[in-house]
Design a protein around this motif. Structure first.
Motif, mmCIF file in Angstrom:
data_model
loop_
_atom_site.group_PDB
_atom_site.id
_atom_site.type_symbol
_atom_site.label_atom_id
_atom_site.label_comp_id
_atom_site.label_asym_id
_atom_site.label_seq_id
_atom_site.Cartn_x
_atom_site.Cartn_y
_atom_site.Cartn_z
ATOM 1 N N ASN A 1 0.826 -1.209 0.000
ATOM 2 C CA ASN A 1 0.000 0.000 0.000
ATOM 3 C C ASN A 1 0.863 1.262 0.000
ATOM 4 O OD1 ASN A 1 -2.384 -1.437 -0.002
ATOM 5 N ND2 ASN A 1 -2.715 -1.271 2.202
ATOM 6 N N ASN A 2 1.877 1.303 0.863
ATOM 7 C CA ASN A 2 2.720 2.487 0.991
ATOM 8 C C ASN A 2 3.485 2.780 -0.295
ATOM 9 O OD1 ASN A 2 1.930 2.896 3.642
ATOM 10 N ND2 ASN A 2 3.618 1.690 4.492
ATOM 11 N N ILE A 3 3.934 1.719 -0.949
ATOM 12 C CA ILE A 3 4.705 1.915 -2.187
ATOM 13 C C ILE A 3 3.796 2.237 -3.361
ATOM 14 C CG2 ILE A 3 6.199 0.762 -3.861
ATOM 15 C CD1 ILE A 3 7.459 -0.776 -1.576
ATOM 16 N N LEU A 4 2.726 1.458 -3.518
ATOM 17 C CA LEU A 4 1.864 1.606 -4.693
ATOM 18 C C LEU A 4 1.082 2.917 -4.673
ATOM 19 C CD1 LEU A 4 0.660 0.424 -7.286
ATOM 20 C CD2 LEU A 4 -1.023 -0.765 -5.862
ATOM 21 N N PHE A 5 0.457 3.225 -3.570
ATOM 22 C CA PHE A 5 -0.436 4.382 -3.524
ATOM 23 C C PHE A 5 0.304 5.714 -3.401
ATOM 24 C CE2 PHE A 5 -3.595 1.213 -1.579
ATOM 25 C CZ PHE A 5 -4.053 0.862 -2.849
ATOM 26 N N SER A 6 1.620 5.673 -3.283
ATOM 27 C CA SER A 6 2.401 6.913 -3.260
ATOM 28 C C SER A 6 2.869 7.326 -4.652
ATOM 29 C CB SER A 6 3.620 6.739 -2.348
ATOM 30 O OG SER A 6 4.504 5.755 -2.861
ATOM 31 N N ARG A 7 2.508 6.538 -5.682
ATOM 32 C CA ARG A 7 2.947 6.876 -7.044
ATOM 33 C C ARG A 7 2.324 8.201 -7.489
ATOM 34 N NH1 ARG A 7 7.249 4.638 -7.281
ATOM 35 N NH2 ARG A 7 6.811 4.575 -5.041
ATOM 36 N N VAL A 8 3.151 9.035 -8.104
ATOM 37 C CA VAL A 8 2.641 10.299 -8.659
ATOM 38 C C VAL A 8 2.559 10.238 -10.184
ATOM 39 C CG1 VAL A 8 3.484 11.661 -6.734
ATOM 40 C CG2 VAL A 8 4.974 11.296 -8.715
ATOM 41 N N TRP A 9 3.144 9.194 -10.759
ATOM 42 C CA TRP A 9 3.049 8.954 -12.199
ATOM 43 C C TRP A 9 2.429 7.580 -12.427
ATOM 44 C CZ3 TRP A 9 7.858 10.866 -15.457
ATOM 45 C CH2 TRP A 9 7.888 12.261 -15.416
ATOM 46 N N PRO A 10 1.976 7.304 -13.648
ATOM 47 C CA PRO A 10 1.364 6.000 -13.932
ATOM 48 C C PRO A 10 2.312 4.841 -13.657
ATOM 49 C CG PRO A 10 0.898 7.555 -15.704
ATOM 50 C CD PRO A 10 1.895 8.216 -14.814
ATOM 51 N N VAL A 11 1.744 3.730 -13.195
ATOM 52 C CA VAL A 11 2.494 2.489 -13.011
ATOM 53 C C VAL A 11 2.350 1.682 -14.296
ATOM 54 C CG1 VAL A 11 2.763 0.403 -11.627
ATOM 55 C CG2 VAL A 11 2.036 2.535 -10.538
ATOM 56 N N LYS A 12 3.383 1.700 -15.120
ATOM 57 C CA LYS A 12 3.312 1.052 -16.425
ATOM 58 C C LYS A 12 3.432 -0.473 -16.336
ATOM 59 C CE LYS A 12 3.147 4.850 -18.946
ATOM 60 N NZ LYS A 12 2.010 5.173 -19.838
ATOM 61 N N LYS A 13 4.250 -0.934 -15.382
ATOM 62 C CA LYS A 13 4.497 -2.376 -15.268
ATOM 63 C C LYS A 13 4.394 -2.787 -13.808
ATOM 64 C CE LYS A 13 7.811 -5.977 -16.599
ATOM 65 N NZ LYS A 13 9.097 -6.256 -17.291
ATOM 66 N N PHE A 14 3.586 -3.824 -13.543
ATOM 67 C CA PHE A 14 3.341 -4.253 -12.162
ATOM 68 C C PHE A 14 3.351 -5.772 -12.089
ATOM 69 C CE2 PHE A 14 0.689 -5.467 -8.567
ATOM 70 C CZ PHE A 14 1.132 -4.620 -7.558
ATOM 71 N N THR A 15 4.079 -6.290 -11.085
ATOM 72 C CA THR A 15 4.158 -7.736 -10.867
ATOM 73 C C THR A 15 3.810 -8.062 -9.420
ATOM 74 O OG1 THR A 15 5.887 -8.042 -12.549
ATOM 75 C CG2 THR A 15 5.668 -9.762 -10.883
ATOM 76 N N LEU A 16 2.919 -9.030 -9.233
ATOM 77 C CA LEU A 16 2.569 -9.524 -7.902
ATOM 78 C C LEU A 16 2.608 -11.044 -7.949
ATOM 79 C CD1 LEU A 16 1.554 -9.056 -4.992
ATOM 80 C CD2 LEU A 16 -0.771 -9.192 -5.901
ATOM 81 N N GLN A 17 3.526 -11.641 -7.191
ATOM 82 C CA GLN A 17 3.677 -13.092 -7.172
ATOM 83 C C GLN A 17 3.602 -13.589 -5.738
ATOM 84 O OE1 GLN A 17 7.500 -13.464 -9.150
ATOM 85 N NE2 GLN A 17 6.522 -13.912 -11.103
ATOM 86 N N ILE A 18 2.575 -14.385 -5.455
ATOM 87 C CA ILE A 18 2.385 -14.934 -4.118
ATOM 88 C C ILE A 18 2.182 -16.439 -4.251
ATOM 89 C CG2 ILE A 18 0.884 -14.966 -2.090
ATOM 90 C CD1 ILE A 18 0.300 -12.039 -2.574
ATOM 91 N N SER A 19 2.988 -17.199 -3.525
ATOM 92 C CA SER A 19 2.908 -18.654 -3.595
ATOM 93 C C SER A 19 2.286 -19.211 -2.320
ATOM 94 C CB SER A 19 4.313 -19.241 -3.820
ATOM 95 O OG SER A 19 5.163 -18.923 -2.739
ATOM 96 N N TYR A 20 2.268 -20.531 -2.210
ATOM 97 C CA TYR A 20 1.581 -21.202 -1.109
ATOM 98 C C TYR A 20 2.097 -20.772 0.267
ATOM 99 C CZ TYR A 20 0.138 -24.336 -4.880
ATOM 100 O OH TYR A 20 -0.360 -24.848 -6.048
ATOM 101 N N ASN A 21 3.407 -20.602 0.388
ATOM 102 C CA ASN A 21 4.008 -20.356 1.696
ATOM 103 C C ASN A 21 4.112 -18.873 2.051
ATOM 104 O OD1 ASN A 21 4.477 -23.141 2.082
ATOM 105 N ND2 ASN A 21 6.346 -23.016 0.861
ATOM 106 N N ASP A 22 3.642 -18.010 1.171
ATOM 107 C CA ASP A 22 3.746 -16.575 1.397
ATOM 108 C C ASP A 22 2.536 -16.057 2.173
ATOM 109 O OD1 ASP A 22 6.195 -16.305 0.017
ATOM 110 O OD2 ASP A 22 5.133 -16.322 -1.905
#
Length: 387
Positions: free
Chosen positions: A84-105
């Protein structure tokens, strides 16, 4: 007497040359760093912090998750707060975004996924990789509809979440050029109602071990590459592939896709130039039968890539022997092999993982190769990679 000489300090010697770099160069530097290290660079100076807040490439991947403090009480909430702190502080468009969550995360809630995706869909995201490998013990994630209707997305990779396809499918993935789905289940909002989705700009599409792809009926004038690994488990699923055979130039299929395939419903693949068959087992009649029928449907095929599979499927001993005998008869009878016409355009054959140490293990592969070679008058290159 020796004269003392003072060293002259150049005017720019104490200047922070790194911070003085152009914004574009500093952004390129951040792009080469993992998201965690890029965020740390923001504390160097105000100028770096400004560049960080404008940085439009964020990757919360498996490497990033290893750096999240593992609080015993609320590990998942810690991760959510960091994103939340990193994403919602963007002042320009986020052109590329990766979210990877596995079983143990740590597992974010569906509401957190929805918030992140809504923010991205409204802030110009173009390349998106959402990987949520949930297990049966956890709530199944669903891909938010805002991503389906987002007009800025050009490349999308989805692993894990199910996708509810709406009845009114207008405007879905309207500008997407590349789609890839892995372990995704496609569902219809209203059962029994069929519809077709038009992707006017789609060029590449891949399915890996998905369910319900027959519900994902699409029309795409520009589709050139189609990969279906698993995902087709019966004749109904294989009929889904038929309308796409005329237009595509590259086709990837796997052994599990071949089991239920009915090639007789396919039109002639007049534009198909490259075909890759993964885990093809030459000692299984069904695999050989479908492979030969596919070759018959591809008169302009230029490259054939085969990854062989020597695994003995669980048929029982007698059934397995029957499969081997049927495969042997199919290979030894040229008139029953279905590769009747010459593959006049085929110039490259690449075969991987064949066992060529002993003739007894490679007899089926050898016979299959003989058929291919005898029907390829313009063949220029054969590559065999030993396992």
């Amino acid at each position: 007497m020796a004269q003392c000489r003072r060293l002259k300090i150049a005017p720019d010697a104490r200047r922070d040359l790194i911070s003085a770099l152009p914004v574009e160069v500093k952004d390129r530097i951040l792009e080469c760093l993992p998201t965690r290290d890029a965020a740390r660079a923001a504390v160097l100076s105000k100028s770096w912090n400004d560049v960080w807040l404008q940085h439009g490439r964020l990757a919360f991947d498996w490497d990033f998750l290893l750096t999240v403090p593992q609080c015993r009480d609320n590990y998942a909430r810690t991760l959510v707060n960091i994103i939340n702190n990193i994403l919602f502080s963007r002042v320009w468009p986020v052109k590329k975004f990766t979210l990877q969550i596995s079983y143990n995360d740590p597992w974010p809630a569906q509401s957190d996924i929805d918030r992140w995706c809504l923010f991205l869909s409204r802030n110009g995201v173009e390349e998106l990789n959402i990987s949520l490998d949930s297990s049966d013990d956890w709530e199944e994630y669903k891909l938010p509809f805002c991503l389906l209707s987002c007009r800025t997305i050009k490349q999308l990779i989805v692993r894990g979440p199910s996708i509810d396809l709406p009845v009114n499918a207008c405007g879905i993935f309207s500008n997407v050029t590349s789609l890839a789905f892995y372990n995704v289940e496609f569902k219809c909002s209203v059962s029994g109602i069929g519809f077709s989705i038009s992707f006017p700009n789609l060029e590449k599409m891949a399915f890996g071990y998905c369910r319900g792809i027959d519900k994902f009926e699409i029309g795409q004038p520009k589709l050139e590459m189609l990969s279906v690994i698993g995902s087709m488990y019966d004749v109904v699923d294989s009929r889904w592939l038929a309308p796409h055979m005329k237009a595509i130039k590259t086709l990837w299929l796997s052994d599990s896709s071949l089991w239920g395939m009915d090639v007789s419903v396919f039109p002639t693949a007049i534009n198909l130039q490259v075909m890759k068959l993964y885990e093809l087992n030459c000692s299984v009649r069904k695999h050989l039968f479908v492979a030969m029928q596919l070759l018959q449907k591809c008169p302009n095929l230029c490259e054939l890539h085969i990854s062989a599979n020597a695994t003995e499927y669980i048929f029982g001993y007698h059934c397995w022997k029957d499969e081997e005998e049927a495969a042997s008869r199919l290979l030894e009878d040229p008139n029953d092999g279905f590769v009747i016409q010459d593959l006049k355009m085929l110039n490259t054959i690449k075969i991987e993982s064949f066992k060529i140490e002993s003739f007894s293990e490679s007899a089926f592969e050898t016979l299959f190769m003989k058929i291919l070679l005898s029907k390829s008058p313009t063949l220029e290159r054969v590559v065999i990679v030993k396992s």
